[in-house]
Design a protein around this motif. Sequence first.
Motif, PDB file in Angstrom:
ATOM      1  N   TYR A   1      -4.687   5.016   2.214  1.00 14.54           N
ATOM      2  CA  TYR A   1      -5.950   5.254   1.505  1.00 14.54           C
ATOM      3  C   TYR A   1      -7.152   4.844   2.345  1.00 14.54           C
ATOM      4  O   TYR A   1      -8.165   5.558   2.386  1.00 14.54           O
ATOM      5  CB  TYR A   1      -5.939   4.483   0.190  1.00 14.54           C
ATOM      6  CG  TYR A   1      -7.196   4.645  -0.629  1.00 14.54           C
ATOM      7  CD1 TYR A   1      -7.410   5.786  -1.394  1.00 14.54           C
ATOM      8  CD2 TYR A   1      -8.171   3.651  -0.649  1.00 14.54           C
ATOM      9  CE1 TYR A   1      -8.560   5.938  -2.160  1.00 14.54           C
ATOM     10  CE2 TYR A   1      -9.320   3.798  -1.411  1.00 14.54           C
ATOM     11  CZ  TYR A   1      -9.511   4.934  -2.150  1.00 14.54           C
ATOM     12  OH  TYR A   1     -10.652   5.075  -2.893  1.00 14.54           O
ATOM     13  N   SER A   2      -7.073   3.710   3.034  1.00 15.20           N
ATOM     14  CA  SER A   2      -8.215   3.231   3.822  1.00 15.20           C
ATOM     15  C   SER A   2      -8.570   4.182   4.959  1.00 15.20           C
ATOM     16  O   SER A   2      -9.717   4.201   5.419  1.00 15.20           O
ATOM     17  CB  SER A   2      -7.945   1.829   4.371  1.00 15.20           C
ATOM     18  OG  SER A   2      -6.715   1.789   5.069  1.00 15.20           O
TER      19      SER A   2
ATOM     20  N   GLU B   1     -10.842   6.623  -7.179  1.00 16.91           N
ATOM     21  CA  GLU B   1     -11.075   5.194  -7.192  1.00 16.91           C
ATOM     22  C   GLU B   1      -9.842   4.444  -6.700  1.00 16.91           C
ATOM     23  O   GLU B   1      -8.723   4.926  -6.760  1.00 16.91           O
ATOM     24  CB  GLU B   1     -11.412   4.708  -8.612  1.00 16.91           C
ATOM     25  CG  GLU B   1     -12.642   5.338  -9.218  1.00 16.91           C
ATOM     26  CD  GLU B   1     -12.332   6.639  -9.941  1.00 16.91           C
ATOM     27  OE1 GLU B   1     -11.185   7.140  -9.780  1.00 16.91           O
ATOM     28  OE2 GLU B   1     -13.215   7.157 -10.628  1.00 16.91           O
ATOM     29  N   LYS B   2     -10.100   3.209  -6.228  1.00 13.88           N
ATOM     30  CA  LYS B   2      -9.004   2.359  -5.791  1.00 13.88           C
ATOM     31  C   LYS B   2      -8.698   1.365  -6.897  1.00 13.88           C
ATOM     32  O   LYS B   2      -9.560   0.571  -7.279  1.00 13.88           O
ATOM     33  CB  LYS B   2      -9.378   1.603  -4.516  1.00 13.88           C
ATOM     34  CG  LYS B   2      -8.260   0.735  -3.979  1.00 13.88           C
ATOM     35  CD  LYS B   2      -8.600   0.165  -2.617  1.00 13.88           C
ATOM     36  CE  LYS B   2      -7.413  -0.612  -2.053  1.00 13.88           C
ATOM     37  NZ  LYS B   2      -7.693  -1.129  -0.702  1.00 13.88           N
TER      38      LYS B   2
ATOM     39  N   TYR C   1       0.845  -1.190   0.000  1.00 12.41           N
ATOM     40  CA  TYR C   1       0.000   0.000   0.000  1.00 12.41           C
ATOM     41  C   TYR C   1       0.882   1.242   0.000  1.00 12.41           C
ATOM     42  O   TYR C   1       2.102   1.173   0.206  1.00 12.41           O
ATOM     43  CB  TYR C   1      -0.945   0.013   1.200  1.00 12.41           C
ATOM     44  CG  TYR C   1      -0.257   0.122   2.547  1.00 12.41           C
ATOM     45  CD1 TYR C   1      -0.053   1.369   3.154  1.00 12.41           C
ATOM     46  CD2 TYR C   1       0.179  -1.014   3.233  1.00 12.41           C
ATOM     47  CE1 TYR C   1       0.569   1.481   4.381  1.00 12.41           C
ATOM     48  CE2 TYR C   1       0.810  -0.910   4.462  1.00 12.41           C
ATOM     49  CZ  TYR C   1       1.002   0.336   5.035  1.00 12.41           C
ATOM     50  OH  TYR C   1       1.621   0.446   6.249  1.00 12.41           O
TER      51      TYR C   1
ATOM     52  N   ARG D   1      -3.389  10.188  -7.480  1.00 10.00           N
ATOM     53  CA  ARG D   1      -4.146   9.889  -6.255  1.00 10.00           C
ATOM     54  C   ARG D   1      -3.767  10.846  -5.138  1.00 10.00           C
ATOM     55  O   ARG D   1      -4.632  11.319  -4.402  1.00 10.00           O
ATOM     56  CB  ARG D   1      -3.903   8.447  -5.812  1.00 10.00           C
ATOM     57  CG  ARG D   1      -4.515   8.160  -4.433  1.00 10.00           C
ATOM     58  CD  ARG D   1      -4.356   6.742  -4.001  1.00 10.00           C
ATOM     59  NE  ARG D   1      -5.381   5.908  -4.614  1.00 10.00           N
ATOM     60  CZ  ARG D   1      -5.566   4.624  -4.277  1.00 10.00           C
ATOM     61  NH1 ARG D   1      -4.783   4.062  -3.390  1.00 10.00           N
ATOM     62  NH2 ARG D   1      -6.526   3.926  -4.847  1.00 10.00           N
TER      63      ARG D   1
ATOM     64  N   ARG E   1      -1.580   0.589  -9.780  1.00  9.01           N
ATOM     65  CA  ARG E   1      -1.705   1.275  -8.493  1.00  9.01           C
ATOM     66  C   ARG E   1      -0.361   1.660  -7.888  1.00  9.01           C
ATOM     67  O   ARG E   1      -0.307   2.473  -6.967  1.00  9.01           O
ATOM     68  CB  ARG E   1      -2.535   0.449  -7.510  1.00  9.01           C
ATOM     69  CG  ARG E   1      -1.889  -0.808  -6.966  1.00  9.01           C
ATOM     70  CD  ARG E   1      -2.927  -1.628  -6.209  1.00  9.01           C
ATOM     71  NE  ARG E   1      -2.371  -2.845  -5.648  1.00  9.01           N
ATOM     72  CZ  ARG E   1      -2.154  -3.038  -4.358  1.00  9.01           C
ATOM     73  NH1 ARG E   1      -2.428  -2.081  -3.499  1.00  9.01           N
ATOM     74  NH2 ARG E   1      -1.675  -4.187  -3.919  1.00  9.01           N
TER      75      ARG E   1
END
Length: 401
Positions: free
Chosen positions: A65-66, A89-90, A40, A106, A97
């Motif tokens: 992000y979470s 968006e993920k 991540y 992002r 990513r």
Amino acid sequence: MEQQRSTSESSQSPRSPPSQRYLSVSVSDPVKLGNGVQGYISYRVITKTNFPEYQGSEKIVIRRYSDFVWLRDRLFDKYKGIFVPPLPEKSAVEKFRFSAEFIETRRQALDVFVNRIASHNELQQSEDLRTFLQADEESMERLRSQETGIFKKKPADLMQMFKDVQSKVSDVVLGKEKPLEESNPEYEKLKHYVFELENHLTEAQKHAYRLLKRHRELGQSLSGFGKAAKLLGACEGQALGKAFDELGAKSETLSIKLQKEAHQLLMNFEEPMKDYVRAVQSIKVTIGERANAFRHQCELAETMKLKEINLDKLMLTRSDRVGEAEQEYKELKAESEEVTRRFEAIVRRMNEEIVRFQEQKTQDMRIAFHEFAKGQARLAKSIADAWRSLLPKLEACSDTS
């Protein structure tokens, strides 16, 4: 290998008078942690404020992000009627990513997200925002693990929810659904506006992406052409060879300019368009919440009528269930009044929000289109100047041949 985090932003201070309240947030320095599906990106979130409820004038935390998803979910659950800013968006595809471009777009979108919240009169007072901006990583992890809500669903479920809301709005727009819907001309006008705005923004974003892609493809073609021209020049005589070499060099220079302009087009034009498409989807979710609140209010009103009729019958027959029925009616009336208050709060907030949204959209779109036009003019001038500077040399070569 982890990228080294910079500290340049943390040394900056908001240029605000001491007496003016400010809340400034920056999302910076993305770093990849872990590998594979467990990997991540973490971000440095820097908060500078003079709000008395915050723990000091500056705070730096690390977020993933979470954590941003957690904040969005909490605000959506608590602030019905407010257009909670959307998140990017993920991406589930690892090669995308963790690409440099995806990470940067992002990061920019997350920065926009949290600053829209921080600048919102109601949302900036949120206790959840303070937690997000100040809590340590372990505390945030505990809070995330406890979180439930509509946005906790899988991406496929979330997309289906957006489709359901869109279908609901479409049915109302097309007149297919009549029962338990507000007959408010201004509200109908709002739904038409949102429906049409999404279509136009989606179309604009699609063409912005095509333009971006064309810039990149032209840049790649010029790079290849430049290399070929240089190789061709190496095979020719001195005058012609030098002309070909300069042609190749100009082509490669223009290739770099096109790639840079494509990146600027992505960050300053295509991404803002995409962000507003997401914003409209967020508005449509709020419209769905308002429709649910209205239906709940109507259903309770109908239930109250039935309870009232039943109570009248029991009183006429002097039934021993009168007391129980009166208590049920009293409780239902209190619930109905509370539901009505919540619905009216949603309506009031939405009326305020649509004005704020349109003002912000006008400002953001003006900036985006201005940057687009300025970039295209800059690129056109660079291309024209580059080829124009080469013409005398090519003409001289022709004269000497």
